[in-house]
Design a protein around this motif. Structure first.
Motif, short mmCIF file in Angstrom:
data_model
loop_
_atom_site.label_atom_id
_atom_site.label_comp_id
_atom_site.label_asym_id
_atom_site.label_seq_id
_atom_site.Cartn_x
_atom_site.Cartn_y
_atom_site.Cartn_z
N PHE A 93 0.82 -1.21 0.00
CA PHE A 93 0.00 0.00 0.00
C PHE A 93 0.86 1.26 0.00
N LYS A 94 1.98 1.22 0.69
CA LYS A 94 2.89 2.37 0.67
C LYS A 94 3.46 2.58 -0.73
N GLU A 95 3.78 1.50 -1.42
CA GLU A 95 4.29 1.61 -2.79
C GLU A 95 3.23 2.21 -3.71
N ILE A 96 1.99 1.79 -3.54
CA ILE A 96 0.91 2.32 -4.37
C ILE A 96 0.68 3.80 -4.07
N GLU A 97 0.83 4.17 -2.82
CA GLU A 97 0.67 5.58 -2.45
C GLU A 97 1.62 6.47 -3.24
N ALA A 98 2.83 5.95 -3.51
CA ALA A 98 3.83 6.74 -4.23
C ALA A 98 3.78 6.52 -5.74
N SER A 99 2.85 5.69 -6.20
CA SER A 99 2.79 5.33 -7.62
C SER A 99 1.79 6.22 -8.37
N SER A 100 1.65 5.93 -9.67
CA SER A 100 0.71 6.68 -10.50
C SER A 100 -0.72 6.19 -10.35
N ALA A 101 -0.93 5.07 -9.68
CA ALA A 101 -2.28 4.52 -9.51
C ALA A 101 -3.16 5.51 -8.76
N ARG A 102 -4.42 5.58 -9.14
CA ARG A 102 -5.35 6.52 -8.52
C ARG A 102 -6.32 5.82 -7.55
N ALA A 103 -6.33 4.48 -7.55
CA ALA A 103 -7.21 3.72 -6.66
C ALA A 103 -6.66 2.30 -6.52
N VAL A 104 -7.17 1.57 -5.52
CA VAL A 104 -6.70 0.22 -5.23
C VAL A 104 -7.90 -0.72 -5.08
N VAL A 105 -7.80 -1.90 -5.68
CA VAL A 105 -8.73 -2.99 -5.41
C VAL A 105 -7.94 -4.09 -4.72
N MET A 106 -8.41 -4.51 -3.55
CA MET A 106 -7.76 -5.58 -2.78
C MET A 106 -8.70 -6.77 -2.73
N THR A 107 -8.19 -7.95 -3.08
CA THR A 107 -9.02 -9.15 -3.09
C THR A 107 -8.18 -10.35 -2.67
N GLY A 108 -8.81 -11.52 -2.59
CA GLY A 108 -8.11 -12.75 -2.25
C GLY A 108 -8.22 -13.76 -3.38
N GLN A 109 -7.98 -15.02 -3.06
CA GLN A 109 -8.05 -16.09 -4.06
C GLN A 109 -9.04 -17.15 -3.61
N GLY A 110 -9.66 -17.81 -4.60
CA GLY A 110 -10.57 -18.91 -4.28
C GLY A 110 -11.76 -18.44 -3.47
N ARG A 111 -12.02 -19.12 -2.37
CA ARG A 111 -13.19 -18.82 -1.55
C ARG A 111 -12.82 -18.15 -0.23
N ILE A 112 -11.60 -17.61 -0.13
CA ILE A 112 -11.16 -16.97 1.11
C ILE A 112 -10.52 -15.62 0.82
N PHE A 113 -11.05 -14.59 1.44
CA PHE A 113 -10.41 -13.28 1.41
C PHE A 113 -9.27 -13.28 2.43
N SER A 114 -9.59 -13.54 3.68
CA SER A 114 -8.58 -13.78 4.71
C SER A 114 -9.26 -14.39 5.92
N ALA A 115 -8.64 -15.44 6.46
CA ALA A 115 -9.19 -16.12 7.63
C ALA A 115 -8.70 -15.51 8.94
N GLY A 116 -8.00 -14.38 8.84
CA GLY A 116 -7.58 -13.69 10.06
C GLY A 116 -6.21 -14.10 10.54
N VAL A 117 -5.96 -13.86 11.81
CA VAL A 117 -4.64 -14.08 12.40
C VAL A 117 -4.24 -15.55 12.30
N ASP A 118 -2.99 -15.78 12.00
CA ASP A 118 -2.44 -17.14 11.96
C ASP A 118 -2.28 -17.64 13.39
N LEU A 119 -3.31 -18.31 13.90
CA LEU A 119 -3.33 -18.72 15.29
C LEU A 119 -2.33 -19.84 15.58
N MET A 120 -2.06 -20.67 14.60
CA MET A 120 -1.06 -21.73 14.80
C MET A 120 0.32 -21.11 14.99
N ARG A 121 0.65 -20.12 14.17
CA ARG A 121 1.93 -19.42 14.33
C ARG A 121 1.97 -18.69 15.68
#
Length: 251
Positions: A35-63
């Motif tokens: 996101f910091k790199e995009i802030e300094a780039s020519s991009a005017r907006a950001v789309v953030m997504t995931g893969q498959g059927r998961i955006f994010s399952a949250g904190v890595d509790l096993m780690r």
């Protein structure tokens, strides 16, 4: 960890960290850096997504349980920096929620200016209290900011997750679309916001977020100190370990 492409004026970040985009120190740092790199780039907006059927399952509790208190002390500042960077990003941020957005993953998509979810593909919600950990200050304030006030206490205290239409009613997402239309709709939303004058958009976004900024300045450090004490307590880590074991057994 992250695939970055660009279509016109819109940068697209696809989260690709293991099977579930779980948040660990390195992944939090990588997303914030992107996101910091995009802030300094020519991009005017950001789309953030995931893969498959998961955006994010949250904190890595096993780690988390494997690393213990020492790891937690490194992780919590990285998590704070992630949310702070995405939430206060000066350019428009659209979350294309492709599937499950759970716990810290739900908070992450709530950092966006607009959250568009694929219908009936995954569940959305914050399970922190079910796991046994409190919300760090930034995560709590993001959830307060982004959800419907009348539902906020139940969303936090129940630890429940919701189907997309229920999530929409509670303010956890802003829009629900058919899965095959998700990226097209997210790109359209990003392109619309990208047309606004950048300085004007960034300033106005800051005005909208000012109450959160004020609360963090007043109470953030105090809340985080208490939260970190609870997260690193041996009893908490034991409870988290038991939750992980129970969840894995279900799986």
């Amino acid at each position: 960890m992250i695939e970055r492409t660009q279509q016109g004026e819109v940068a697209i970040l696809t989260l690709a960290h293991g099977k579930a985009n779980t948040l660990d120190v390195e992944f939090c740092e990588a997303i914030a850096a992107a996101f910091k790199e995009i802030e300094a780039s020519s991009a005017r907006a950001v789309v953030m997504t995931g893969q498959g059927r998961i955006f994010s399952a949250g904190v890595d509790l096993m780690r988390l349980t494997a690393g213990g208190a020492d790891y937690v002390r490194k992780f919590l500042p990285a998590l704070h920096k992630l949310y702070d960077t995405v939430f206060h990003h000066p350019k428009p941020v659209i979350a294309a929620v492709n599937g499950h957005a759970i716990a810290g993953g739900c908070v992450l998509q709530c950092c966006a200016d607009k959250r568009i979810a694929a219908k009936d593909v995954g569940r959305v919600g914050v399970t922190e209290l079910q796991v046994g950990v409190p919300f760090p200050a930034m995560a709590f304030e993001v959830m307060r900011f982004s959800t419907s006030p009348q539902y906020f206490p139940d969303i936090i205290l129940s630890g429940a997750t919701f189907a997309t239409n229920e999530a929409l009613a509670r303010g956890l997402v802003d829009e629900v679309v058919e899965p095959d239309a998700l990226m097209e709709r997210a790109m359209a939303a990003a392109q619309t916001l990208a047309k606004l004058p950048p300085a004007t958009f960034g300033f106005t976004k800051g005005q909208i977020r000012q109450p959160l900024i004020d609360r963090m300045a007043k109470d953030g450090a105090r809340v985080d100190a208490i939260a970190a004490q609870i997260w690193t307590d041996a009893v908490t880590l034991e409870r988290v370990g038991a939750y992980v074991a129970k969840t894995l057994k279900k799986g």
